[in-house]
Design a protein around this motif. Structure first.
Motif, PDB file in Angstrom:
ATOM      1  N   UNK A 110       0.832  -1.206   0.000  1.00 18.30           N
ATOM      2  CA  UNK A 110       0.000   0.000   0.000  1.00 18.30           C
ATOM      3  C   UNK A 110       0.865   1.254   0.000  1.00 18.30           C
ATOM      4  N   UNK A 111       2.028   1.149   0.646  1.00 26.27           N
ATOM      5  CA  UNK A 111       2.921   2.296   0.745  1.00 26.27           C
ATOM      6  C   UNK A 111       3.613   2.582  -0.592  1.00 26.27           C
ATOM      7  N   UNK A 112       3.946   1.511  -1.340  1.00 20.23           N
ATOM      8  CA  UNK A 112       4.704   1.690  -2.584  1.00 20.23           C
ATOM      9  C   UNK A 112       3.808   2.001  -3.780  1.00 20.23           C
ATOM     10  N   UNK A 113       2.558   1.566  -3.706  1.00 21.01           N
ATOM     11  CA  UNK A 113       1.682   1.688  -4.875  1.00 21.01           C
ATOM     12  C   UNK A 113       1.545   3.120  -5.401  1.00 21.01           C
ATOM     13  N   UNK A 146      14.301  -0.393   1.020  1.00 26.96           N
ATOM     14  CA  UNK A 146      15.079  -1.203   0.069  1.00 26.96           C
ATOM     15  C   UNK A 146      14.198  -1.647  -1.100  1.00 26.96           C
ATOM     16  N   UNK A 147      12.898  -1.837  -0.856  1.00 26.99           N
ATOM     17  CA  UNK A 147      11.988  -2.235  -1.941  1.00 26.99           C
ATOM     18  C   UNK A 147      11.840  -1.106  -2.951  1.00 26.99           C
ATOM     19  N   UNK A 194       7.568   8.229   3.587  1.00 25.29           N
ATOM     20  CA  UNK A 194       7.176   9.430   2.855  1.00 25.29           C
ATOM     21  C   UNK A 194       7.375   9.185   1.356  1.00 25.29           C
ATOM     22  N   UNK A 195       6.395   9.623   0.549  1.00 27.90           N
ATOM     23  CA  UNK A 195       6.563   9.594  -0.910  1.00 27.90           C
ATOM     24  C   UNK A 195       7.060  10.968  -1.309  1.00 27.90           C
ATOM     25  N   UNK A 201       2.796  11.410   3.682  1.00 24.00           N
ATOM     26  CA  UNK A 201       3.029  10.169   4.422  1.00 24.00           C
ATOM     27  C   UNK A 201       2.270   9.028   3.754  1.00 24.00           C
ATOM     28  N   UNK A 202       2.982   7.914   3.524  1.00 24.59           N
ATOM     29  CA  UNK A 202       2.379   6.811   2.780  1.00 24.59           C
ATOM     30  C   UNK A 202       2.315   5.535   3.625  1.00 24.59           C
ATOM     31  N   UNK A 203       3.015   5.523   4.730  1.00 23.52           N
ATOM     32  CA  UNK A 203       2.933   4.396   5.667  1.00 23.52           C
ATOM     33  C   UNK A 203       2.948   4.991   7.056  1.00 23.52           C
ATOM     34  N   UNK A 204       2.020   4.580   7.876  1.00 29.08           N
ATOM     35  CA  UNK A 204       1.978   5.124   9.227  1.00 29.08           C
ATOM     36  C   UNK A 204       1.326   4.108  10.146  1.00 29.08           C
ATOM     37  N   UNK A 205       2.058   3.737  11.175  1.00 27.08           N
ATOM     38  CA  UNK A 205       1.485   2.880  12.207  1.00 27.08           C
ATOM     39  C   UNK A 205       1.938   3.454  13.537  1.00 27.08           C
TER      40      UNK A 205
END
Lengths: 255, 275
Positions: A110-113, A146-147, A194-195, A201-205
């Motif tokens: 979801x973060x990379x899409x 790394x992805x 972050x994108x 912000x693209x990933x947050x937990x």
């Protein structure tokens, strides 16, 4: 010399001189080493050492979707498979993928899409395989970092890179980039990514407890650390082409 | 990126074959030559022993973990050493996700048998208390890049991992298991150094260490594990047949090549320095 990780929580997470157990200041990152093109068979690949974390990422695609019913007629799909090696953690991990691995796979996907132009590749899939060979806290952030690099190495059109880091609270103090022990024994842990094309912000937990002022401060600290990580990513991508040019020049010189 | 295909084209096949007939290989080796081994040991902090082995572009990372468990009832004073292999989908477009398939099970079992029957791991040293507590070792091999001949790379990788072992030494005291602060290392655990050598067969030509294109087109393979002076396990795989004379010749060759390779690799240098 091997490092012996003890699976017990220390009483204090700061040394007498005010530094953290591994000698870092509050906002210091662990050492990060990035390398691209490490797996020859993959369309794109990257390797990362982040403190004691060691992670491979490989990208295959665009390729046919298996199973076929997952294919979308109007766009490509991105699938991420995050796995940990059995020997990457203190107690041997069972070989089959667990719930934690599936969840992390999903949030990394979801973060990379958002950074990909999936609408350009209808009916195909991009598959990102992430293998954690050695783990010491912050693997989901390290994996995301790394992805993104492996996707760039594969030459897939991207809006920008993604960088990720965790910030958190240990012994009442706000710190950047929690190590394995700090993550387990600390009070709060906030991984975020972050994108860079829109700086959002693209990933947050988040797990723990904090007040509003702390939360604001955390996000600013994270942004600062992410800028450093982004620089390292760009350097790693550039260095591949620097070394290619050097070998080419050398070959020409010999001929 | 390399171009990996399930099917080798007729042109490439005939090129490989015509080279083999001249006793040459497409990568410049002769029939009985290995690609270069590159070995690093103890690279993984979380594991009690590890190895990162390259054979040409084939790369396998192996790690050692342990649990304390009960021994098998028929071997009450012996520990257990299990070997597992996973063909990661990072390693090749030919590998898929999911539970272990035939190829990964064969890799693990052939490597396991080579080590098990060679008086390699001293399982009695892995006993903490008879009938009660022994070490159960897990040697887990992960294929990072696949360029042919996983078995030989896996054999070296598993053996190096065992040599680099540093297990915390335990004893049974009054309050159950206690750690003595010392370590069991490769010095204590490993005796013989078995190597496994794999040969491919195309038509009636047999050759050592098949590379990926050779492996994909070969009729069959034979893997022979050897110690300094004994043959400890053999596995024939694929739909080829080998003549009795061929097998006799390969066994003799394996002992010779094995001795040479054992000297070149000098595996005892990877023993852990912990005590």
């Amino acid at each position: 010399m091997p490092l012996i990780i003890k699976d017990e929580y220390p009483e204090k997470l700061f040394r007498k001189d005010g530094k953290r157990l591994d000698g870092r200041d509050l906002t210091d990152l662990r050492d990060i080493k990035l390398d691209v093109g490490v797996i020859k068979n993959a369309d794109g690949s990257a390797y990362l050492e982040w403190g004691n974390n060691k992670i491979f990422a490989a990208v295959y695609g665009p390729r046919e979707v298996h199973p076929h019913h997952l294919a979308k007629p109007d766009r490509g799909i991105l699938r991420v498979f995050y796995r940990m090696a059995t020997f990457s953690v203190f107690d041997r991990k069972r070989p089959a993928p667990g719930r934690r691995e599936k969840e992390i796979s999903m949030i990394v996907a979801d973060c990379l899409e958002p950074i990909l132009f999936l609408e350009l590749y209808p009916g195909t899939s991009f598959e990102v395989f992430i293998e954690v060979i050695d783990a010491d806290g912050g693997t989901r952030c390290a994996s995301t970092t790394v992805a993104a690099l492996a996707l760039a190495d594969a030459g897939i059109p991207m809006k920008s890179l993604v960088s990720a880091v965790a910030v958190g609270k240990i012994d009442g103090k706000r710190v950047v980039d929690l190590s394995g022990i700090e993550d387990k024994a600390g009070e709060a842990d906030l991984p975020c990514a972050i994108t860079w094309y829109n700086e959002e912000i693209s990933l947050l937990q988040f797990d723990g407890d904090m007040d509003l002022e702390e939360m604001n401060d955390f996000l600013d600290m994270a942004k600062e650390a992410l800028v450093k990580i982004h620089k390292l990513q760009l350097e790693a991508l550039r260095s591949k082409y620097v070394s290619l040019t050097e070998t080419n020049n050398k070959d020409e010189g010999e001929n | 990126m390399m171009d990996v295909k399930r099917i080798i084209s007729k042109v490439e096949k005939s090129y490989i074959k015509s080279n083999l007939k001249k006793e040459e290989r497409i990568d410049g080796r002769n029939l009985w030559e290995y690609r270069e081994f590159k070995i690093k040991s103890d690279t993984i902090a979380s594991a009690e022993g590890s190895a990162d082995v390259f054979l040409g572009d084939t790369r396998i990372i192996t790690g050692l973990k342990y649990e304390i468990g009960e021994p098998f009832p028929d071997l009450p004073d012996e520990g257990v050493c299990t070997i597992m292999a996973e063909l990661l989908p990072v390693a090749s477009p030919l590998f898929e996700r999911g539970p272990p398939d035939e190829q990964s099970i064969e890799l693990a079992r052939v490597v396991d048998r080579g080590i098990r029957h060679a008086d390699c791991v001293q399982t009695q040293k892995l006993c903490i208390k008879e009938n009660e507590a022994v070490y159960i070792l897990f040697v887990d091999m992960y294929v990072i890049n696949y360029d042919g001949n996983l078995i030989d790379a896996g054999g070296v990788s598993a053996l190096t991992t065992l040599l680099s072992a540093h297990l915390p030494e335990g004893k049974i005291g009054d309050d159950g298991l206690e750690w003595t602060g010392k370590y069991l290392t490769g010095d204590d655990l490993v005796n013989e150094l078995p190597l496994v050598l794999t040969y491919g067969k195309i038509d009636d030509i047999v050759f050592l260490d098949p590379s990926l294109p050779e492996e994909l087109m070969c009729d069959g393979k034979i893997s022979i594990s050897v110690t300094e002076d004994k043959i400890t396990s053999i596995q024939k795989s694929g739909a080829a047949t080998f003549s009795i004379d061929e097998i006799k010749d390969l066994c003799k060759r394996s002992l010779e090549i094995g001795q040479k390779l054992r000297k070149e690799l000098d595996l005892p240098q990877y023993k852990s320095s912990l005590k």
